[in-house]
Design an enzyme around this catalytic site. Structure first.
Site, PDB file in Angstrom:
ATOM      1  N   LYS A  52      51.232  38.599  36.715  1.00 53.13           N
ATOM      2  CA  LYS A  52      49.841  39.041  36.695  1.00 53.13           C
ATOM      3  C   LYS A  52      49.138  38.857  38.035  1.00 53.13           C
ATOM      4  O   LYS A  52      48.043  39.395  38.233  1.00 53.13           O
ATOM      5  CB  LYS A  52      49.075  38.312  35.594  1.00 53.13           C
ATOM      6  CG  LYS A  52      49.569  38.622  34.194  1.00 53.13           C
ATOM      7  CD  LYS A  52      49.408  40.096  33.848  1.00 53.13           C
ATOM      8  CE  LYS A  52      49.758  40.364  32.399  1.00 53.13           C
ATOM      9  NZ  LYS A  52      49.576  41.779  32.035  1.00 53.13           N
ATOM     10  N   ASP A  53      49.726  38.104  38.943  1.00 54.42           N
ATOM     11  CA  ASP A  53      49.151  38.005  40.290  1.00 54.42           C
ATOM     12  C   ASP A  53      49.032  39.383  40.922  1.00 54.42           C
ATOM     13  O   ASP A  53      48.079  39.663  41.652  1.00 54.42           O
ATOM     14  CB  ASP A  53      50.048  37.143  41.190  1.00 54.42           C
ATOM     15  CG  ASP A  53      49.866  35.655  40.943  1.00 54.42           C
ATOM     16  OD1 ASP A  53      49.210  35.295  39.955  1.00 54.42           O
ATOM     17  OD2 ASP A  53      50.389  34.860  41.746  1.00 54.42           O
TER      18      ASP A  53
END
Length: 460
Positions: free
Chosen positions: A44-45
């Site tokens: 999700k970064d």
């Protein structure tokens, strides 16, 4: 040595690792992409950084603004990391089922954390998504990241994750396996790989997730799938999920996902979350029957360090009935079908059930409406319990059409098939309870009284 201006510059570029022990007997090559090597610890970064930078460019997120997001944790962490770097305030709304580690990580980044019940229906104003939207709307300078419908989510995977896999395999990848949460990873990555080669895209989905037509009941694999808390079919898919990209879906039961997660740590040295166990379990299924000319790539979303109190805790696994061992006195043999009612079940119908098919049950569990009221009910769906004697008395003096939800007492203590009777009894006594529901793989699998447990534990 290369010097970077910020941690955002380090997002992406994760390697591929060959699985060796879990693939014994398979001819195909199975590679995993450990996305926990991103600085914030998850895939999700990528989406978080892309969404923030895009919002800054188009002016929807002003300097010093407030980022608001509904998250199961990982996107929130990625956004909190980006907020710290870019000088924004951040508020993250999470369901109350999220691991404590994720909450602690978010607070460490300076995020304001708001938790809400995971069992609320989608239309409820306190539902995680609606609450986040309202906070963003009511906050001056607020911006709702909206990972489920934000086009920057799949776009960043099309621009980075897909090209990385194609380059690392030198174009030899034949199958991509990824989870379907918001849909961004599988949609963007899969679309790119299909554009440059003949790649089959396989979605890994919890067995009860609605993405593949499951019943929508809760599952225990965080950061994956999609479930609903209404008694109507929700056919509104996230805009980040492009169904045309996915060729097929492998539906994986929670137990298989959780136990594969443990095997990855113990046999491959990969400490990951259960969404990674889900993806690898699906990838191993895909690889069975394939020849040596095939290369399967599985995207592993996050690290197991955020789940040490859950999937990597023997105590947690035993309490929810995911872990079996050879300890004497386990409650595995106490499993039996359970009859339940929903909060909307009419009093007359509930009384008839208690006097008939459920005769002999110490209590009648009360579960969420819209669910099949049987032994497959998830633990989080048990909202209360009815005493059969009280039920009969109420049925004699009330309108038989009265919904029983308002008559229910608190839910019984939950114990797991992986616990011993003595362990379960200690927790029942600590709660001052007289009844317990038995869980197998996190689902209702039996009923026990304190007397039952005491007898099994050899305590008078």
């Amino acid at each position: 040595m290369v010097i970077h201006d910020s941690l955002i510059d380090l997002v992406g570029g994760t390697p591929l690792v060959r699985l060796r022990r879990l693939t014994a007997g398979l001819a195909a090559t199975v590679l995993v992409k450990p996305e926990y090597l991103n600085p914030g610890g998850s895939v999700k970064d990528r989406a978080a950084a892309a969404m923030v930078l895009a919002a800054e460019r188009d002016g929807s997120l002003a300097p010093g603004g407030t980022i608001v997001e509904a998250s199961s944790g990982n996107t929130g962490i990625g956004l909190a990391q980006a907020a710290a770097v870019r000088g924004h305030r951040i508020v993250v709304v999470l369901p109350d089922t999220v691991s404590m580690e994720k909450l602690d990580i978010l607070r460490a980044y300076g995020a304001e954390v708001v938790t809400t019940s995971a069992s609320l229906p989608r239309e409820h104003p306190e539902h995680v998504n609606r609450l986040a939207q309202r906070i963003a709307a009511e906050t001056p300078g607020g911006w709702f990241a909206d990972q489920y419908d934000n086009p920057a989510n799949p776009a960043v995977h099309h621009a980075t994750t897909g090209p990385e896999i194609w380059a690392a395999t030198e174009g030899r990848v034949t199958h991509l396996v990824a989870g379907i949460g918001t849909g961004g990873t599988i949609s963007g990555t899969g679309r790119y790989l299909k554009e440059v080669g003949r790649v089959e895209v396989v979605g890994a989905d919890p067995a009860t997730s609605v993405y593949h037509g499951g019943d929508g009941s809760p599952f225990f694999v965080e950061a994956s799938g999609h479930y609903r808390h209404t008694d109507t079919v929700d056919d509104t898919w996230p805009l980040s999920y492009h169904q045309d990209v996915v060729d097929r879906i492998e539906a994986v039961p929670d137990r298989e996902s959780v136990l594969t997660t443990r095997r990855l740590a113990r046999e491959e040295g990969l400490l990951v979350g259960a969404s990674s166990g889900l993806v690898v379990a699906a990838a191993l299924r895909v690889a069975r029957g394939l020849g040596p000319e095939h290369t399967v790539v599985a995207v592993l979303p996050d690290s197991g360090r955020a789940y040490l109190s859950k999937y990597h805790s023997a105590d947690w696994l035993r309490r929810f009935g995911f872990l079996d061992d050879d300890r004497p006195g386990l409650l595995a043999d106490a499993a039996a079908p359970v009859h339940a009612v929903t909060t909307r079940t009419p009093l007359g119908e509930a009384a008839a059930l208690a006097a008939g098919p459920a005769h002999g049950q110490s209590v009648i569990p009360v579960v969420l409406p819209g669910r099949s009221p049987d032994f497959a009910t998830a633990a989080s769906e048990v909202l209360g319990a009815l005493d059969p004697a009280v039920l009969a008395a109420e049925a004699a003096r009330r309108d038989p059409a009265t919904p029983v939800g308002g008559l229910a007492g608190p839910p019984p203590v939950a114990v797991g098939t992986g616990e011993t009777a003595k362990e379960a009894l200690a927790r029942v006594d600590a709660a001052g309870a007289a009844h317990a529901v038995l869980l197998r793989d996190g689902r209702l699998a039996g009923l026990l009284t304190r007397t039952d447990l005491a007898a099994r534990a050899g305590i008078a």
